[in-house]
Design a protein around this motif. Structure first.
Motif, PDB file in Angstrom:
ATOM      1  N   VAL A  70       6.879 -16.990  24.445  1.00 50.70           N
ATOM      2  CA  VAL A  70       5.671 -16.185  24.662  1.00 50.70           C
ATOM      3  C   VAL A  70       5.637 -15.009  23.685  1.00 50.70           C
ATOM      4  O   VAL A  70       4.600 -14.705  23.090  1.00 50.70           O
ATOM      5  N   LEU A  71       6.778 -14.343  23.504  1.00 50.61           N
ATOM      6  CA  LEU A  71       6.841 -13.224  22.567  1.00 50.61           C
ATOM      7  C   LEU A  71       6.574 -13.701  21.148  1.00 50.61           C
ATOM      8  O   LEU A  71       5.851 -13.048  20.383  1.00 50.61           O
ATOM      9  N   GLU A  72       7.124 -14.844  20.805  1.00 54.02           N
ATOM     10  CA  GLU A  72       6.921 -15.400  19.466  1.00 54.02           C
ATOM     11  C   GLU A  72       5.460 -15.720  19.214  1.00 54.02           C
ATOM     12  O   GLU A  72       4.892 -15.350  18.175  1.00 54.02           O
ATOM     13  N   THR A  73       4.799 -16.389  20.165  1.00 55.78           N
ATOM     14  CA  THR A  73       3.399 -16.756  19.968  1.00 55.78           C
ATOM     15  C   THR A  73       2.493 -15.519  19.993  1.00 55.78           C
ATOM     16  O   THR A  73       1.467 -15.485  19.309  1.00 55.78           O
ATOM     17  N   THR A  74       2.889 -14.500  20.750  1.00 59.13           N
ATOM     18  CA  THR A  74       2.114 -13.255  20.753  1.00 59.13           C
ATOM     19  C   THR A  74       2.161 -12.593  19.375  1.00 59.13           C
ATOM     20  O   THR A  74       1.144 -12.097  18.867  1.00 59.13           O
ATOM     21  N   LEU A  75       3.346 -12.609  18.758  1.00 59.02           N
ATOM     22  CA  LEU A  75       3.469 -12.063  17.407  1.00 59.02           C
ATOM     23  C   LEU A  75       2.682 -12.899  16.398  1.00 59.02           C
ATOM     24  O   LEU A  75       2.025 -12.354  15.497  1.00 59.02           O
ATOM     25  N   ILE A  76       2.734 -14.215  16.545  1.00 51.84           N
ATOM     26  CA  ILE A  76       1.977 -15.083  15.640  1.00 51.84           C
ATOM     27  C   ILE A  76       0.482 -14.790  15.761  1.00 51.84           C
ATOM     28  O   ILE A  76      -0.234 -14.678  14.752  1.00 51.84           O
ATOM     29  N   ASP A  77      -0.002 -14.656  16.991  1.00 53.94           N
ATOM     30  CA  ASP A  77      -1.420 -14.335  17.199  1.00 53.94           C
ATOM     31  C   ASP A  77      -1.777 -13.010  16.537  1.00 53.94           C
ATOM     32  O   ASP A  77      -2.861 -12.859  15.948  1.00 53.94           O
ATOM     33  N   TYR A  78      -0.879 -12.044  16.643  1.00 53.59           N
ATOM     34  CA  TYR A  78      -1.119 -10.738  16.025  1.00 53.59           C
ATOM     35  C   TYR A  78      -1.231 -10.869  14.509  1.00 53.59           C
ATOM     36  O   TYR A  78      -2.147 -10.339  13.891  1.00 53.59           O
ATOM     37  N   TYR A  79      -0.274 -11.589  13.888  1.00 51.91           N
ATOM     38  CA  TYR A  79      -0.295 -11.735  12.438  1.00 51.91           C
ATOM     39  C   TYR A  79      -1.531 -12.493  11.966  1.00 51.91           C
ATOM     40  O   TYR A  79      -2.103 -12.177  10.917  1.00 51.91           O
TER      41      TYR A  79
END
Length: 203
Positions: A70-79
């Motif tokens: 979840v943290l990884e995909t949240t960062l991907i969405d941000y980028y």
């Protein structure tokens, strides 16, 4: 020491831990993103996703690995959002690829947070989450050690994860600016609605 004094001390200790967990996550994201406001926004999104989707975790999944994803995909969405906003595809490509090379960092911050939160739960809940979700012990092995059926274990694990979610909700509220779940922004309304409407599908 009176019973009330002991209870107050325990409450204070729990509050200290949940504040520390929030700060650990925020500082991790600040180091990664280089901007405190953007880090706070990403952390907010992370909490939204965790609290509204935690009941989707299947019995065979591990909370630790799920939260890391979840943290990884949240960062991907941000980028991706940053890339669209700035129209710099090179920036996005570099940043997104860096996430997957830093999975150990993501795993470490999730582990730190879980290790800190577990002692604030009932001992039986902390024990079962430790064994099932962090160590990765098989359900059959845990059930045998506790002298219960695998079905009973699933029920107990579900309750333990719900207790952990409550601690995460309390962690959300420690933000000195928004208070997350106490604030009236769209994100907070989404979290509250998700928690109230989401069926219990964990088991």
């Amino acid at each position: 020491m009176s019973q009330d004094s002991g209870s107050n001390a325990a409450d204070d200790a729990v509050h200290t831990v949940i504040v520390e967990v929030h700060q650990h996550l925020l500082h991790f994201l600040i180091r990664r993103l280089g901007n405190q406001e953007e880090a706070a926004d990403v952390l907010h999104d992370f909490y939204v996703k965790v609290l509204t989707r935690v009941d989707d975790i299947r019995d065979t999944q591990k909370v630790r690995a799920w939260m890391q994803r979840v943290l990884e995909t949240t960062l991907i969405d941000y980028y991706r959002a940053q890339s669209r906003r700035r129209r710099l595809e090179g920036f996005y490509s570099y940043r997104e690829s860096s996430i997957f090379t830093d999975e150990d960092d993501l795993d470490a911050i999730i582990c730190i947070c879980l290790y800190k939160l577990l002692p604030t739960l009932k001992a039986e809940y902390a024990n079962i989450i430790w064994r099932a979700d962090l160590v990765g012990e098989s359900r059959e092995s845990i059930a045998a050690a506790l002298d219960i059926t695998v079905g009973h274990l699933r029920v107990r694990l579900h309750r333990a994860r719900q207790a952990l979610r409550k601690r995460l909700e309390e962690t959300c509220r420690t933000c000195p600016v928004h208070g997350y779940l106490d604030c009236q922004c769209d994100y907070s309304k989404q979290v509250r609605a998700g928690i109230q409407q989401k069926p219990n599908t964990l088991t």
